[in-house]
Design a protein around this motif. Structure first.
Motif, short mmCIF file in Angstrom:
data_model
loop_
_atom_site.label_atom_id
_atom_site.label_comp_id
_atom_site.label_asym_id
_atom_site.label_seq_id
_atom_site.Cartn_x
_atom_site.Cartn_y
_atom_site.Cartn_z
N ARG A 64 0.75 -1.20 0.11
CA ARG A 64 -0.07 -0.07 0.06
C ARG A 64 0.99 1.31 0.21
N ALA A 65 0.56 2.33 -0.65
CA ALA A 65 1.12 3.66 -0.66
C ALA A 65 0.13 4.86 -0.44
N GLY A 66 0.63 5.93 0.15
CA GLY A 66 -0.41 7.06 0.14
C GLY A 66 0.45 7.98 -0.92
N ILE A 67 -0.36 8.47 -1.53
CA ILE A 67 0.36 9.38 -2.78
C ILE A 67 -0.42 11.04 -2.40
N SER A 68 0.59 12.12 -2.35
CA SER A 68 0.07 13.35 -2.36
C SER A 68 0.13 14.08 -3.78
N PHE A 69 -0.96 14.47 -4.18
CA PHE A 69 -1.24 15.16 -5.47
C PHE A 69 -0.41 16.11 -5.55
N THR A 70 0.29 16.56 -6.65
CA THR A 70 1.16 17.61 -6.99
C THR A 70 0.65 18.64 -7.99
N GLY A 71 -0.30 18.05 -9.08
CA GLY A 71 -0.73 18.86 -9.86
C GLY A 71 -1.30 17.88 -11.24
N SER A 72 -2.19 18.54 -11.94
CA SER A 72 -2.79 17.94 -13.27
C SER A 72 -2.49 18.83 -14.43
N PRO A 73 -2.39 18.29 -15.52
CA PRO A 73 -1.93 18.87 -16.80
C PRO A 73 -3.17 19.83 -17.01
N ALA A 74 -2.77 21.03 -17.94
CA ALA A 74 -3.73 21.83 -18.10
C ALA A 74 -4.96 21.39 -19.07
N GLY A 75 -5.86 21.91 -19.19
CA GLY A 75 -7.24 21.14 -19.95
C GLY A 75 -7.80 20.13 -19.72
N VAL A 76 -7.78 19.51 -18.23
CA VAL A 76 -8.25 18.27 -17.72
C VAL A 76 -8.75 18.67 -16.23
N PRO A 77 -9.85 18.09 -16.12
CA PRO A 77 -10.30 18.47 -14.70
C PRO A 77 -9.19 18.04 -13.47
N GLY A 78 -9.19 18.91 -12.67
CA GLY A 78 -8.19 18.55 -11.49
C GLY A 78 -8.78 17.74 -10.52
N ALA A 79 -7.92 17.44 -9.64
CA ALA A 79 -8.26 16.44 -8.37
C ALA A 79 -9.58 17.06 -7.81
N GLY A 80 -9.61 18.41 -7.30
CA GLY A 80 -10.84 18.76 -6.62
C GLY A 80 -12.12 18.56 -7.37
N ALA A 81 -12.11 18.89 -8.58
CA ALA A 81 -13.16 18.61 -9.37
C ALA A 81 -13.62 17.40 -9.46
N TRP A 82 -12.62 16.56 -10.10
CA TRP A 82 -13.15 15.14 -10.17
C TRP A 82 -13.52 14.22 -8.98
N VAL A 83 -12.91 14.86 -7.57
CA VAL A 83 -13.43 14.00 -6.52
C VAL A 83 -14.84 14.33 -5.98
N ARG A 84 -15.04 15.99 -6.42
CA ARG A 84 -16.26 16.11 -6.07
C ARG A 84 -17.46 15.52 -6.83
N SER A 85 -17.09 15.01 -8.20
CA SER A 85 -17.86 14.48 -8.93
C SER A 85 -18.17 12.99 -8.56
N LEU A 86 -17.07 12.53 -8.14
CA LEU A 86 -17.15 11.21 -7.59
C LEU A 86 -18.00 11.13 -6.35
N GLU A 87 -18.08 12.19 -5.39
CA GLU A 87 -18.75 12.29 -4.22
C GLU A 87 -20.44 12.36 -4.64
N ALA A 88 -20.64 13.22 -5.86
CA ALA A 88 -21.94 13.37 -6.24
C ALA A 88 -22.34 11.85 -6.83
#
Length: 196
Positions: free
Chosen positions: A84-108
């Motif tokens: 098992r491993a824990g990963i801290s996100f450092t960023g997303s490429p431009a033009g794709v949903p970021g982690a915050g938006a993606w996780v919010r949609s996953l929660e929805a």
């Protein structure tokens, strides 16, 4: 991971099993998330990880239409199996949903948030299925001759493409099933088909 470390998190983790393609400087492999948040995720992986390693992740959820593509760094590890491993996100490429938006949609999609973020499609819920493959399916013809034939074909292909050592290994394995096969013997002796 210790309970103390979990108490220091700024964002709650959403328990969610998503498929993950993990890429580091050594290659790409599959893993699964145990949980995910806008700042990171916990993964279960067949490979032991090292704290500090930089990785690129592609997370896929059956509930969302778009993947999350994100870079991160390994911040904690637990030896396995499975590792098992824990990963801290450092960023997303431009033009794709970021982690915050993606996780919010996953929660929805999971019914924990009112609506999905713009740019992330929540898919209709389908009955959850989980296929667990313990080993590849056995071939229909498992006679020694058939096994030797399949090994020899792959070995010959490797030799033709310039991977002679790997090809010869498979050809020697094929000979264990059919020790007197003239074609395999010829390929091992180098009198087989011209590699070019």
């Amino acid at each position: 991971m210790t309970a103390h470390f979990a108490e220091l998190r700024r964002f709650a983790r959403l328990p969610s099993r998503c498929r993950v393609w993990v890429r580091d400087r050594y290659g790409v492999w599959d893993a699964f998330t145990e949980d995910v948040s806008p700042r990171g995720c916990g993964i279960v992986t067949p490979r032991q990880q090292t704290v500090g390693t930089l990785v690129r992740l592609t997370l896929l959820s059956d509930q969302l239409g778009e993947p999350l593509i994100v870079s991160g760094q390994i911040v904690w590890v637990e030896a396995g199996p499975p590792a098992r491993a824990g990963i801290s996100f450092t960023g997303s490429p431009a033009g794709v949903p970021g982690a915050g938006a993606w996780v919010r949609s996953l929660e929805a999609a999971a019914g924990r948030a009112a609506d999905a973020a713009p740019g992330v499609t929540v898919l209709d819920a389908a009955p959850a299925t989980l296929d667990i493959v313990i080993a590849p399916p056995e071939p229909e013809d498992a006679t020694p001759e058939a096994i030797a034939g399949r090994l020899a074909e792959r070995g010959e292909e490797l030799v033709r493409t310039g991977q002679r050592a790997a090809g010869e290994l498979l050809l020697r394995r094929a000979l264990r099933f059919t020790p007197d096969d003239a074609r395999i013997l010829a390929l091992l002796e180098g009198s087989g088909p011209d590699p070019g």
